[in-house]
Design a protein around this motif. Structure first.
Motif, PDB file in Angstrom:
ATOM      1  N   THR A  52       0.832  -1.202   0.000  1.00  0.00           N
ATOM      2  CA  THR A  52       0.000   0.000   0.000  1.00  0.00           C
ATOM      3  C   THR A  52       0.866   1.251   0.000  1.00  0.00           C
ATOM      4  O   THR A  52       0.493   2.285  -0.558  1.00  0.00           O
ATOM      5  CB  THR A  52      -0.921   0.002   1.243  1.00  0.00           C
ATOM      6  N   PHE A  53       2.034   1.136   0.597  1.00  0.00           N
ATOM      7  CA  PHE A  53       2.959   2.270   0.722  1.00  0.00           C
ATOM      8  C   PHE A  53       3.630   2.609  -0.614  1.00  0.00           C
ATOM      9  O   PHE A  53       3.921   3.777  -0.895  1.00  0.00           O
ATOM     10  CB  PHE A  53       4.024   1.917   1.766  1.00  0.00           C
ATOM     11  N   LEU A  54       3.876   1.603  -1.461  1.00  0.00           N
ATOM     12  CA  LEU A  54       4.645   1.825  -2.682  1.00  0.00           C
ATOM     13  C   LEU A  54       4.070   2.906  -3.589  1.00  0.00           C
ATOM     14  O   LEU A  54       4.829   3.759  -4.078  1.00  0.00           O
ATOM     15  CB  LEU A  54       4.785   0.508  -3.459  1.00  0.00           C
ATOM     16  N   PRO A  55       2.758   2.940  -3.881  1.00  0.00           N
ATOM     17  CA  PRO A  55       2.252   3.998  -4.762  1.00  0.00           C
ATOM     18  C   PRO A  55       2.478   5.413  -4.242  1.00  0.00           C
ATOM     19  O   PRO A  55       2.400   6.370  -5.009  1.00  0.00           O
ATOM     20  CB  PRO A  55       0.747   3.679  -4.853  1.00  0.00           C
ATOM     21  N   SER A  56       2.775   5.561  -2.946  1.00  0.00           N
ATOM     22  CA  SER A  56       3.024   6.900  -2.411  1.00  0.00           C
ATOM     23  C   SER A  56       4.449   7.370  -2.663  1.00  0.00           C
ATOM     24  O   SER A  56       4.750   8.560  -2.526  1.00  0.00           O
ATOM     25  CB  SER A  56       2.738   6.926  -0.902  1.00  0.00           C
ATOM     26  N   VAL A  57       5.346   6.463  -3.043  1.00  0.00           N
ATOM     27  CA  VAL A  57       6.735   6.854  -3.311  1.00  0.00           C
ATOM     28  C   VAL A  57       7.104   6.683  -4.782  1.00  0.00           C
ATOM     29  O   VAL A  57       8.247   6.937  -5.167  1.00  0.00           O
ATOM     30  CB  VAL A  57       7.722   6.050  -2.426  1.00  0.00           C
ATOM     31  N   VAL A  58       6.136   6.242  -5.604  1.00  0.00           N
ATOM     32  CA  VAL A  58       6.388   6.014  -7.033  1.00  0.00           C
ATOM     33  C   VAL A  58       5.267   6.655  -7.844  1.00  0.00           C
ATOM     34  O   VAL A  58       4.085   6.429  -7.547  1.00  0.00           O
ATOM     35  CB  VAL A  58       6.448   4.502  -7.342  1.00  0.00           C
ATOM     36  N   PRO A  59       5.581   7.442  -8.873  1.00  0.00           N
ATOM     37  CA  PRO A  59       4.527   7.975  -9.753  1.00  0.00           C
ATOM     38  C   PRO A  59       3.757   6.838 -10.421  1.00  0.00           C
ATOM     39  O   PRO A  59       4.309   5.772 -10.700  1.00  0.00           O
ATOM     40  CB  PRO A  59       5.317   8.791 -10.789  1.00  0.00           C
ATOM     41  N   LYS A  60       2.494   7.088 -10.699  1.00  0.00           N
ATOM     42  CA  LYS A  60       1.622   6.046 -11.241  1.00  0.00           C
ATOM     43  C   LYS A  60       2.172   5.437 -12.516  1.00  0.00           C
ATOM     44  O   LYS A  60       2.122   4.212 -12.711  1.00  0.00           O
ATOM     45  CB  LYS A  60       0.228   6.639 -11.490  1.00  0.00           C
ATOM     46  N   HIS A  61       2.739   6.269 -13.399  1.00  0.00           N
ATOM     47  CA  HIS A  61       3.211   5.761 -14.685  1.00  0.00           C
ATOM     48  C   HIS A  61       4.478   4.914 -14.545  1.00  0.00           C
ATOM     49  O   HIS A  61       4.891   4.242 -15.505  1.00  0.00           O
ATOM     50  CB  HIS A  61       3.475   6.922 -15.661  1.00  0.00           C
ATOM     51  N   GLU A  62       5.103   4.914 -13.362  1.00  0.00           N
ATOM     52  CA  GLU A  62       6.308   4.114 -13.148  1.00  0.00           C
ATOM     53  C   GLU A  62       6.027   2.833 -12.371  1.00  0.00           C
ATOM     54  O   GLU A  62       6.959   2.050 -12.121  1.00  0.00           O
ATOM     55  CB  GLU A  62       7.356   4.928 -12.378  1.00  0.00           C
ATOM     56  N   LEU A  63       4.771   2.574 -12.018  1.00  0.00           N
ATOM     57  CA  LEU A  63       4.486   1.443 -11.151  1.00  0.00           C
ATOM     58  C   LEU A  63       4.870   0.103 -11.775  1.00  0.00           C
ATOM     59  O   LEU A  63       5.413  -0.775 -11.093  1.00  0.00           O
ATOM     60  CB  LEU A  63       2.998   1.429 -10.763  1.00  0.00           C
ATOM     61  N   THR A  64       4.582  -0.095 -13.059  1.00  0.00           N
ATOM     62  CA  THR A  64       4.918  -1.374 -13.674  1.00  0.00           C
ATOM     63  C   THR A  64       6.425  -1.614 -13.642  1.00  0.00           C
ATOM     64  O   THR A  64       6.890  -2.693 -13.270  1.00  0.00           O
ATOM     65  CB  THR A  64       4.418  -1.434 -15.124  1.00  0.00           C
ATOM     66  N   SER A  65       7.209  -0.603 -14.026  1.00  0.00           N
ATOM     67  CA  SER A  65       8.664  -0.777 -14.028  1.00  0.00           C
ATOM     68  C   SER A  65       9.204  -0.949 -12.614  1.00  0.00           C
ATOM     69  O   SER A  65      10.109  -1.765 -12.381  1.00  0.00           O
ATOM     70  CB  SER A  65       9.341   0.408 -14.716  1.00  0.00           C
ATOM     71  N   ARG A  66       8.653  -0.202 -11.655  1.00  0.00           N
ATOM     72  CA  ARG A  66       9.127  -0.342 -10.270  1.00  0.00           C
ATOM     73  C   ARG A  66       8.705  -1.686  -9.678  1.00  0.00           C
ATOM     74  O   ARG A  66       9.483  -2.320  -8.942  1.00  0.00           O
ATOM     75  CB  ARG A  66       8.584   0.794  -9.406  1.00  0.00           C
ATOM     76  N   ASN A  67       7.492  -2.143  -9.974  1.00  0.00           N
ATOM     77  CA  ASN A  67       7.071  -3.465  -9.513  1.00  0.00           C
ATOM     78  C   ASN A  67       7.935  -4.551 -10.139  1.00  0.00           C
ATOM     79  O   ASN A  67       8.253  -5.561  -9.496  1.00  0.00           O
ATOM     80  CB  ASN A  67       5.601  -3.705  -9.843  1.00  0.00           C
ATOM     81  N   SER A  68       8.307  -4.364 -11.416  1.00  0.00           N
ATOM     82  CA  SER A  68       9.204  -5.326 -12.059  1.00  0.00           C
ATOM     83  C   SER A  68      10.562  -5.329 -11.378  1.00  0.00           C
ATOM     84  O   SER A  68      11.179  -6.380 -11.178  1.00  0.00           O
ATOM     85  CB  SER A  68       9.362  -4.998 -13.545  1.00  0.00           C
ATOM     86  N   LEU A  69      11.048  -4.131 -11.018  1.00  0.00           N
ATOM     87  CA  LEU A  69      12.323  -4.054 -10.310  1.00  0.00           C
ATOM     88  C   LEU A  69      12.237  -4.743  -8.954  1.00  0.00           C
ATOM     89  O   LEU A  69      13.147  -5.492  -8.564  1.00  0.00           O
ATOM     90  CB  LEU A  69      12.738  -2.590 -10.140  1.00  0.00           C
ATOM     91  N   VAL A  70      11.141  -4.490  -8.232  1.00  0.00           N
ATOM     92  CA  VAL A  70      10.964  -5.141  -6.933  1.00  0.00           C
ATOM     93  C   VAL A  70      10.915  -6.653  -7.102  1.00  0.00           C
ATOM     94  O   VAL A  70      11.557  -7.406  -6.354  1.00  0.00           O
ATOM     95  CB  VAL A  70       9.690  -4.618  -6.242  1.00  0.00           C
ATOM     96  N   SER A  71      10.154  -7.123  -8.114  1.00  0.00           N
ATOM     97  CA  SER A  71      10.078  -8.566  -8.358  1.00  0.00           C
ATOM     98  C   SER A  71      11.430  -9.118  -8.792  1.00  0.00           C
ATOM     99  O   SER A  71      11.821 -10.219  -8.388  1.00  0.00           O
ATOM    100  CB  SER A  71       9.027  -8.864  -9.433  1.00  0.00           C
ATOM    101  N   GLY A  72      12.147  -8.347  -9.627  1.00  0.00           N
ATOM    102  CA  GLY A  72      13.471  -8.788 -10.040  1.00  0.00           C
ATOM    103  C   GLY A  72      14.432  -8.882  -8.869  1.00  0.00           C
ATOM    104  O   GLY A  72      15.251  -9.812  -8.784  1.00  0.00           O
ATOM    105  N   THR A  73      14.328  -7.929  -7.961  1.00  0.00           N
ATOM    106  CA  THR A  73      15.180  -7.959  -6.771  1.00  0.00           C
ATOM    107  C   THR A  73      14.830  -9.143  -5.885  1.00  0.00           C
ATOM    108  O   THR A  73      15.713  -9.817  -5.344  1.00  0.00           O
ATOM    109  CB  THR A  73      15.033  -6.648  -5.979  1.00  0.00           C
ATOM    110  N   GLN A  74      13.530  -9.390  -5.749  1.00  0.00           N
ATOM    111  CA  GLN A  74      13.116 -10.568  -4.990  1.00  0.00           C
ATOM    112  C   GLN A  74      13.660 -11.835  -5.627  1.00  0.00           C
ATOM    113  O   GLN A  74      14.074 -12.777  -4.940  1.00  0.00           O
ATOM    114  CB  GLN A  74      11.589 -10.613  -4.898  1.00  0.00           C
ATOM    115  N   ALA A  75      13.652 -11.852  -6.965  1.00  0.00           N
ATOM    116  CA  ALA A  75      14.199 -13.006  -7.669  1.00  0.00           C
ATOM    117  C   ALA A  75      15.698 -13.138  -7.405  1.00  0.00           C
ATOM    118  O   ALA A  75      16.222 -14.245  -7.240  1.00  0.00           O
ATOM    119  CB  ALA A  75      13.939 -12.875  -9.168  1.00  0.00           C
TER     120      ALA A  75
END
Length: 432
Positions: free
Chosen positions: A123-146
């Motif tokens: 829930t916190f992530l959208p407050s630190v990331v612009p809406k248009h960057e969410l897919t790329s930032r979520n991919s980065l988070v998932s990539g980091t988790q990987a």
């Protein structure tokens, strides 16, 4: 630009740090059960189930509870609770009192804290990331988790080989403390207050509102059922992988870590490729294909014996991990952009409750079945469950979309890129 990006990188560093420790514990805890306490498939299944059971009990109310709490502080407290729970295992072991019951209780305590951490964190992530960057930032988070899934199990295997399964858990303790210290540097935030006095709604009404939004949504609902199918199989694997590798494939702890790291390789590659796949084919089409690729990987995992079995396990786990990540990224991003801000924590908690409840179910059932027919047979049979995912998505409005977000854009514009009949069907199912 640098200043605006700084909160995300603090957020990312905290998540990455705790993720490394969590990946170590994901290997070290079941290896403790198998190598120190001589647990069998039923016991490892119960241990895996206890690592997710809190989602069954607290998954729904967590969204409503977090809605009323400061998001940063919730994450910090959850990190410290997890650190305290994990550090008790080495302490009890050094006193000579460690038992399977203690491991189960530890896993339960960590999972309770994780429920609140995840709900607040996503829930916190959208407050630190612009809406248009969410897919790329979520991919980065998932990539980091990987990446942590890649490095964490290998590190865990080496640590277990060098110092033993129980002392290796101290890495996780340090990671949670570090994460808590980093998160304290972020600005505090609460969720937006609902309008029209809805903030005074009772817990039951808040939970019901989030539940209705998810299960009535023509796109979010089938994506959730898809996640249920995947997580049921993940539960089977979580319950059986340690005992299968040690008992059936006779892999030493260091090799167990290496083999489990194959999941991280596939996840990392898929996370890096997801933005490109979405641009090229569309998020809805990515979701449609995911289950078929996952089936191929899961079916390969339990084949072979000896060195051939190790190779099949590594390749199959790599393919399965690569299949899960794109669907996870696109559905999580869709929930973050399609949910009203005041509902976001409850939507995230509801989906996690529904889908992650399948993990303990899969782990317990797998353990019981494996005690009768063997781990290899159960792992092979579970692969066919994955075929339900594409079936569910195909018979939903997702089949007629290129991107999941196209559904919402069609509603807002009063038209759809699909046929007029499909648009009428979709609007008739619009959640209240």
């Amino acid at each position: 630009m640098a200043t605006s990006a700084r909160p995300f990188w603090i957020y990312w560093t905290a998540s990455t740090t705790s993720g490394v420790g969590t990946a170590v514990t994901a290997v070290a805890l079941p290896l403790t059960a198998v190598t120190v306490l001589h647990a069998g498939p039923v016991e490892t299944g119960l241990l895996a189930a206890s690592s997710y059971l809190a989602w069954v009990v607290l998954g729904l109310p967590a969204g409503a509870i977090v809605h009323r709490l400061p998001l940063r502080a919730t994450q910090v407290v959850a990190d410290l609770v997890r650190a305290a729970a994990i550090v008790m295992v080495p302490l009890v072991w050094w006193l000579g009192e460690l038992s399977l019951v203690h491991l189960v209780l530890t896993a339960l305590a960590v999972n309770v804290a994780e429920v609140f951490y995840f709900t607040a964190n996503t829930t916190f992530l959208p407050s630190v990331v612009p809406k248009h960057e969410l897919t790329s930032r979520n991919s980065l988070v998932s990539g980091t988790q990987a990446a942590t899934q890649l490095g964490g199990p290998s590190l865990a295997g080496l640590l277990v080989q060098a110092v033993g399964a129980v002392p290796a858990l101290l890495v996780d303790v340090a990671s949670y403390v570090t994460s808590a210290l980093l998160l304290r540097r972020l600005p505090e935030r609460r969720e937006p207050a609902p309008a029209d006095g809805a903030a005074r709604a009772g817990m039951g009404a808040m939970i019901a509102e989030g539940w209705r939004f998810v299960v009535r949504h023509p796109v979010m609902a089938p994506a959730t059922w898809w996640a249920c199918v995947v997580n049921l199989v993940c539960g089977v694997q979580a319950g059986l992988f340690a005992v299968y590798l040690v008992r059936d494939l006779e892999a030493p702890p260091a090799m167990v870590g290496v083999l489990l790291a194959a999941d991280g390789v596939g996840s990392l590659l898929a996370a890096a490729a997801t933005p490109r796949l979405v641009r090229r084919f569309g998020s809805a089409r990515v979701l449609l294909v995911d289950g078929l690729v996952g089936f191929a990987g899961a079916a390969l995992i339990p084949l072979g014996a000896g060195a051939a079995g190790w190779l099949c396990f590594a390749i199959g786990t790599l393919v399965f991990g690569a299949a899960v990540v794109p669907g996870s990224v696109v559905t999580r991003t869709y929930r973050q952009v399609a949910s009203p801000p005041e509902l976001l924590s409850r939507v995230m908690a509801t989906v996690r409750f529904v889908s992650w409840s399948m993990i303990p179910v899969g782990a317990v059932v797998a353990g019981l079945l494996a005690a009768q027919v063997g781990s290899r047979s159960v792992l092979l049979g579970s692969a066919f469950i994955l075929l339900l995912g594409p079936f569910i998505v195909w018979f939903s409005p997702v089949r007629r979309l290129r991107n999941l977000e196209d559904y919402d854009e069609g509603r807002r514009s009063g038209s759809s890129k699909n046929s007029s009949s499909s648009a009428a069907d979709a609007s008739a199912s619009t959640p209240a």
